[in-house]
Design a protein around this motif. Structure first.
Motif, PDB file in Angstrom:
ATOM      1  N   GLY A  84      11.329   4.181   5.859  1.00  0.00           N
ATOM      2  CA  GLY A  84      10.229   4.227   6.825  1.00  0.00           C
ATOM      3  C   GLY A  84       8.899   4.658   6.256  1.00  0.00           C
ATOM      4  O   GLY A  84       7.899   4.727   6.981  1.00  0.00           O
ATOM      5  N   ILE A  85       8.827   4.932   4.953  1.00  0.00           N
ATOM      6  CA  ILE A  85       7.606   5.497   4.357  1.00  0.00           C
ATOM      7  C   ILE A  85       6.428   4.532   4.446  1.00  0.00           C
ATOM      8  O   ILE A  85       5.329   4.905   4.874  1.00  0.00           O
ATOM      9  CB  ILE A  85       7.872   5.914   2.902  1.00  0.00           C
ATOM     10  N   ALA A  86       6.640   3.293   4.049  1.00  0.00           N
ATOM     11  CA  ALA A  86       5.528   2.333   4.033  1.00  0.00           C
ATOM     12  C   ALA A  86       4.952   2.142   5.426  1.00  0.00           C
ATOM     13  O   ALA A  86       3.724   2.151   5.621  1.00  0.00           O
ATOM     14  CB  ALA A  86       6.000   1.000   3.460  1.00  0.00           C
ATOM     15  N   GLY A  87       5.815   1.962   6.411  1.00  0.00           N
ATOM     16  CA  GLY A  87       5.343   1.763   7.778  1.00  0.00           C
ATOM     17  C   GLY A  87       4.618   2.967   8.324  1.00  0.00           C
ATOM     18  O   GLY A  87       3.598   2.831   9.024  1.00  0.00           O
ATOM     19  N   LEU A  88       5.109   4.168   8.026  1.00  0.00           N
ATOM     20  CA  LEU A  88       4.449   5.367   8.524  1.00  0.00           C
ATOM     21  C   LEU A  88       3.076   5.539   7.892  1.00  0.00           C
ATOM     22  O   LEU A  88       2.105   5.888   8.579  1.00  0.00           O
ATOM     23  CB  LEU A  88       5.321   6.597   8.239  1.00  0.00           C
ATOM     24  N   LYS A  89       2.961   5.283   6.613  1.00  0.00           N
ATOM     25  CA  LYS A  89       1.644   5.390   5.982  1.00  0.00           C
ATOM     26  C   LYS A  89       0.660   4.415   6.611  1.00  0.00           C
ATOM     27  O   LYS A  89      -0.517   4.767   6.842  1.00  0.00           O
ATOM     28  CB  LYS A  89       1.764   5.140   4.477  1.00  0.00           C
ATOM     29  N   ALA A  90       1.113   3.214   6.913  1.00  0.00           N
ATOM     30  CA  ALA A  90       0.229   2.236   7.545  1.00  0.00           C
ATOM     31  C   ALA A  90      -0.220   2.718   8.918  1.00  0.00           C
ATOM     32  O   ALA A  90      -1.397   2.575   9.294  1.00  0.00           O
ATOM     33  CB  ALA A  90       0.953   0.889   7.659  1.00  0.00           C
ATOM     34  N   GLN A 130       0.815  -1.219   0.000  1.00  0.00           N
ATOM     35  CA  GLN A 130       0.000   0.000   0.000  1.00  0.00           C
ATOM     36  C   GLN A 130       0.847   1.267   0.000  1.00  0.00           C
ATOM     37  O   GLN A 130       0.316   2.374   0.103  1.00  0.00           O
ATOM     38  CB  GLN A 130      -0.900   0.006   1.253  1.00  0.00           C
ATOM     39  N   ALA A 131       2.177   1.099  -0.113  1.00  0.00           N
ATOM     40  CA  ALA A 131       3.067   2.251   0.042  1.00  0.00           C
ATOM     41  C   ALA A 131       2.836   3.332  -1.007  1.00  0.00           C
ATOM     42  O   ALA A 131       3.044   4.517  -0.738  1.00  0.00           O
ATOM     43  CB  ALA A 131       4.521   1.793   0.012  1.00  0.00           C
ATOM     44  N   GLN A 132       2.449   2.944  -2.221  1.00  0.00           N
ATOM     45  CA  GLN A 132       2.261   3.940  -3.270  1.00  0.00           C
ATOM     46  C   GLN A 132       0.947   4.706  -3.132  1.00  0.00           C
ATOM     47  O   GLN A 132       0.749   5.738  -3.781  1.00  0.00           O
ATOM     48  CB  GLN A 132       2.315   3.260  -4.646  1.00  0.00           C
ATOM     49  N   GLY A 133       0.062   4.223  -2.268  1.00  0.00           N
ATOM     50  CA  GLY A 133      -1.218   4.907  -2.078  1.00  0.00           C
ATOM     51  C   GLY A 133      -1.095   6.075  -1.129  1.00  0.00           C
ATOM     52  O   GLY A 133      -0.090   6.261  -0.446  1.00  0.00           O
ATOM     53  N   VAL A 134      -2.135   6.893  -1.072  1.00  0.00           N
ATOM     54  CA  VAL A 134      -2.119   8.048  -0.179  1.00  0.00           C
ATOM     55  C   VAL A 134      -2.385   7.579   1.249  1.00  0.00           C
ATOM     56  O   VAL A 134      -2.962   6.506   1.480  1.00  0.00           O
ATOM     57  CB  VAL A 134      -3.180   9.092  -0.595  1.00  0.00           C
ATOM     58  N   ALA A 135      -1.958   8.395   2.199  1.00  0.00           N
ATOM     59  CA  ALA A 135      -2.193   8.094   3.612  1.00  0.00           C
ATOM     60  C   ALA A 135      -3.357   8.948   4.097  1.00  0.00           C
ATOM     61  O   ALA A 135      -3.245  10.172   4.191  1.00  0.00           O
ATOM     62  CB  ALA A 135      -0.940   8.382   4.427  1.00  0.00           C
ATOM     63  N   VAL A 136      -4.470   8.297   4.381  1.00  0.00           N
ATOM     64  CA  VAL A 136      -5.658   8.985   4.883  1.00  0.00           C
ATOM     65  C   VAL A 136      -5.981   8.402   6.254  1.00  0.00           C
ATOM     66  O   VAL A 136      -6.126   7.191   6.417  1.00  0.00           O
ATOM     67  CB  VAL A 136      -6.858   8.802   3.938  1.00  0.00           C
ATOM     68  N   THR A 137      -6.093   9.239   7.263  1.00  0.00           N
ATOM     69  CA  THR A 137      -6.347   8.771   8.624  1.00  0.00           C
ATOM     70  C   THR A 137      -7.778   8.270   8.755  1.00  0.00           C
ATOM     71  O   THR A 137      -8.623   8.497   7.880  1.00  0.00           O
ATOM     72  CB  THR A 137      -6.108   9.903   9.642  1.00  0.00           C
ATOM     73  N   ARG A 138      -8.051   7.627   9.886  1.00  0.00           N
ATOM     74  CA  ARG A 138      -9.380   7.046  10.093  1.00  0.00           C
ATOM     75  C   ARG A 138     -10.473   8.104  10.103  1.00  0.00           C
ATOM     76  O   ARG A 138     -11.619   7.819   9.765  1.00  0.00           O
ATOM     77  CB  ARG A 138      -9.400   6.270  11.414  1.00  0.00           C
TER      78      ARG A 138
END
Length: 874
Positions: free
Chosen positions: A825-831, A550-558
């Motif tokens: 650390g990008i993928a983990g932070l987005k998750a 999911q790393a290439q996707g945007v990070a949207v919070t709950r």
């Protein structure tokens, strides 16, 4: 003292260290007086000026000189060396002897003393300073040669008469005689009255505004204002002494002084290490501790790189290459050493270039550091000294580095001790081409490596790089988390625990578990335990795979907030790696990478090519380039920067640009041309954005914008990049509202903002645990920045806090729009962001800002995030 200035020369070759950086509160607080310190690189202490020897410590570790102007200089070899009772020291002068600058005062066995003392750091202190001002003629961190100018002592006022005490006028009136009080006692301190208690006695006299004297059993007296006079009394444990205080607060002064002398002294080192609760694992501990829960078969150390590894334990203890011990032709051996050094330098440079090309910037920086060690003239000189004495080139190099290794291992500084693996790496690298014919180069059998958890006492960076892709994990008996090996392990994602102790080296197992996240090695897990840890490892791997997918996707919070997750990079190659890692852009491109390690500044064309390549790598996503940020810890060989007593507060970043307009304009032109080269007419804004470091007020921003417009006009460029500022200085945070009206964006540099807000140099290892971005004072500055920017410009964070799992989530909840961190650390932070309810955490911010310190904030955040009911539960 006379008013003429006095120049003191370095009493030995050594590294200059500020008194305030010494791990000794008496010297660091200048309780004995002002001065400087040296970390010795010689074994003889010489006189820094002409004068008279007025005191020699009975334990031979210190000498006090009176210069020709009346100044009394204490030269104290090492810290807590009084406890050595003279072991390792030889005095070469006697009290009352007249000496000249350069006279040998004492000889010391550096290896012997370093192994027993707290540190070899040697303070040089003016103990009777009154109206004197000391000017440092050498910079902390600089290596000075013996005899090189070190200090300039000015007399700012009329001075004081020779021998007068600092508090000599405290009770000068005749009517004070009636207030004289006495008390007799026995000295209890094991080391007697040495420098530390002498300084405290002087402080007691000052604090109570009294004249304080000590009278020995034989009638000799010393004024507490004179450290040298106190030391000359030779008071040892069990000595009887009479304290005499004259002044209105005499009784209170005697009570404090009596308590000091009648109480057995506790070593500051021991006191500082006494744990309030259970001791934390030490990275330098030589003995591993059992797990706190008492489970058998477990060793605990210090986490260097997190993760879980399961596999067989394999020992790694390759011998050094075998070299001839002696040689008959020193000239031929010097030539052989030169050839070997050139070979290794070429290899390191090739490795550095390969690391850069692969986006492994951490490795590239380490190879750079090794090249600097390799070119150290002192190491070369030491090796040639051994060669001249009959050693072979290989043996000479071994001996030269071995002495430096032993000195660093004995250092009280964790950062210095962490450099041992670098020296051992260079030791091995240079000895290899000098090895005897037929020397077997194999280090570990190939079939022992794959899938193993490697065990070693220590390991060099090059050895690790050679096996990193094949092992499951790494366990070291020694080592610390600041070592280059630890940095490499984290960069490669290899679970690693250090400081497990000598017990580690006797372990064997075909199925062990290394929980590097918690710093535990389980060498004998039963079937049930093994199954649990395997399931846990698979769960972590599954989470990492899901995050990567999911790393290439945007990070949207709950609760629906979109957060921009960008990358910090140092080159176009790293920008490409960031794009592959899922970066939404580059939040910090450190442009100084183009300027460092060169003989001359890069040309406009060279800069333009690199900037354009970085922009192209992100395919139209925003790229924020920080304009040249040099000064303080970043220096250019081809640029002489203004001297500053505190470089971190001097001319750096934007403050330097007015002094070097040509350098600045060339960079602006290269950036404008690169931005135009990759510009897409369909985009409303250019992907290139420029960021100004070390901005203090809006006037600096206006000046740069004027320069930018002028450069663009001269080049015929009409589309200008966005211009933002870094919030690194408290004044910028407090004036955020005025800055936000003219800046296009903010980016908070949390590293510098934290150090300036807390007045703690982030390069000082002893302060690292307290220099925390989550300190409420720092968080309040960040909140002020966000409040000032509201409705005007977006706010990002490009400092280390963006990669801190706790800090990053809190900053987003407070209102930060972008986090920029290392690509790994990008993928983990987005998750993590996708699992966060920012509104729920934001509601807790006032409560967090009211806590006492950073540790309290971290504890509260951890508890909240670990609570299943919290909206941020992953």
């Amino acid at each position: 003292m006379a008013s003429s200035p006095l120049i003191l020369s370095a009493p030995l070759r050594g590294l200059v260290v500020a008194l305030g950086d010494l791990p000794d509160p008496v010297f660091a607080a200048e309780a004995l007086g002002p001065g400087i310190a040296l970390d010795p690189l010689d074994d003889i202490l010489h006189a820094p000026c002409d004068g008279e020897v007025i005191q020699c410590a009975r334990t031979r570790h210190a000498v006090t000189l009176r210069d020709d102007t009346g100044g009394e200089w204490l030269l104290h070899l090492g810290l807590d060396t009084v406890d050595l009772a003279g072991d390792g020291f030889t005095l070469l002068v006697a009290e009352g002897e007249r000496i000249t600058a350069g006279t040998a005062l004492l000889r010391f066995d550096a290896d012997r003393v370093a192994c027993q003392a707290k540190a070899l750091l040697t303070p040089i202190v003016l103990t009777n300073a009154a109206d004197q001002r000391l000017e440092l003629l050498a910079t902390p961190g600089q290596v000075v040669e013996r005899g090189e100018a070190l200090l300039l002592c000015h007399a700012d006022g009329a001075g004081e008469a020779e021998g007068a005490g600092l508090n000599s006028d405290a009770a000068s009136d005749d009517d004070q005689a009636a207030t004289e009080v006495r008390r007799e006692l026995t000295v209890a301190a094991a080391s007697g009255v040495h420098a530390r208690p002498a300084a405290r006695l002087r402080a007691i006299a000052r604090a109570h505004d009294v004249a304080l004297r000590l009278v020995a059993a034989d009638g000799r007296e010393a004024d507490a204002a004179s450290v040298s006079a106190l030391l000359n009394l030779g008071l040892v444990q069990g000595s009887r002494v009479t304290l005499v205080a004259r002044g209105a607060q005499g009784e209170a002064a005697l009570e404090a002084a009596s308590t000091l002398l009648a109480t057995p002294e506790t070593s500051p080192a021991a006191a500082s290490q006494a744990p309030a609760e259970a001791p934390a694992p030490s990275a330098s501990s030589s003995t591993a501790r059992a797990d706190p829960e008492g489970e058998p078969g477990q060793l605990r150390g210090t986490r260097a790189s997190p993760g879980i590894a399961i596999g067989p334990l394999r020992h790694y203890d390759p011998p050094l290459p075998r070299v001839a011990e002696t040689a008959a032709d020193p000239a031929a051996e010097r030539q052989a050493l030169t050839a070997a050094l050139e070979t290794v330098a070429a290899t390191l440079e090739a490795s550095r270039r390969a690391a850069v090309a692969q986006g492994h910037q951490e490795e590239a920086e380490i190879f750079d550091a090794h090249l600097a060690w390799l070119e150290d003239p002192a190491l070369r000189e030491a090796a040639e000294h051994h060669i001249a004495a009959g050693s072979s080139a290989g043996q000479g190099w071994y001996a030269a580095l071995q002495r430096e290794v032993e000195r660093l291992e004995a250092s009280d500084s964790a950062l210095l001790a962490a450099r041992v693996d670098d020296l051992r790496d260079l030791q091995r690298r240079v000895m290899t081409p000098l090895a005897e014919a037929g020397e077997d180069a194999r280090e570990v059998a190939d079939d022992d490596l794959d899938g193993a958890i490697l065990i070693a006492r220590e390991m060099t960076p090059s050895q690790f790089v050679a096996v990193a892709g094949r092992i499951q994990g790494l366990c070291l008996a020694a080592g610390g988390v600041t070592s280059h090996l630890a940095i490499l392990a984290r960069a490669r994602g290899v679970p690693c625990v250090m400081g497990l102790g000598e017990a580690l080296l006797s372990l064997t197992a075909e199925r062990a578990v290394l929980d590097a996240t918690h710093g535990v090695l389980e060498s004998a897990p039963d079937a049930e335990r093994l199954a649990q840890r395997e399931a846990e490892r698979e769960r972590h791997r599954a989470q990492a795979r899901a995050a990567a997918e999911q790393a290439q996707g945007v990070a949207v919070t709950r609760d629906g907030r979109q957060v921009h997750v960008a990358a910090n990079v140092g080159s176009a190659a790293e920008a490409e790696a960031a794009a592959r890692a899922g970066a939404d852009g580059v939040g910090l491109l450190r442009s100084e990478f183009l300027f460092l390690g060169r003989a001359a500044a890069p040309t406009r064309d060279a800069q333009q090519r690199e900037y354009a390549a970085a922009l192209a790598a992100l395919g139209g996503k925003p790229v924020i380039v920080r304009l040249l940020d040099i000064g303080a810890d970043k220096q250019l060989d081809y640029l002489t920067l203004p001297a500053a007593p505190n470089p971190a507060l001097g001319e750096r970043g934007i403050r330097l640009w007015r002094a070097f307009p040509e350098l600045f304009d060339t960079q602006l032109e290269a950036l404008l041309l690169a931005g135009s080269e990759v510009a897409d007419a369909a985009q409303t804004t250019l992907p290139l954005r420029l960021m100004l470091p070390m901005v203090s007020d809006v006037g600096e921003l206006r000046w740069v914008r004027q320069r930018l417009v002028a450069c663009a006009t001269a080049l015929g460029i009409t589309r200008l990049p966005a211009l933002g500022v870094m919030i690194e200085v408290p004044s910028a945070a407090l004036c955020a509202a005025s800055l936000a009206r003219e800046a296009d964006f903010f980016s908070i540099g949390t590293n510098d903002l934290t150090q300036y807000a807390l007045a703690m140099d982030r390069e000082v290892a002893a302060l690292a645990a307290h220099c925390d971005v989550l300190h409420p004072g720092v968080l309040r500055l960040i909140q002020a920045t966000l409040d000032g920017a509201a409705g005007h410009c977006p706010v990002g964070v490009c400092g280390a806090a963006a990669g801190d799992p706790l800090a990053a989530l809190l900053l987003v909840a407070m209102g930060v729009d972008e986090l920029s961190l290392e690509p790994a650390g990008i993928a983990g932070l987005k998750a993590s962001l996708r699992a966060l309810d920012t509104a729920a955490l934001d509601a807790r911010v006032p409560e967090l800002l009211a806590l006492d310190d950073g540790a309290a904030v971290r504890a509260a955040l951890t508890t909240w995030l670990d609570t299943p009911a919290s909206a941020a539960q992953a």
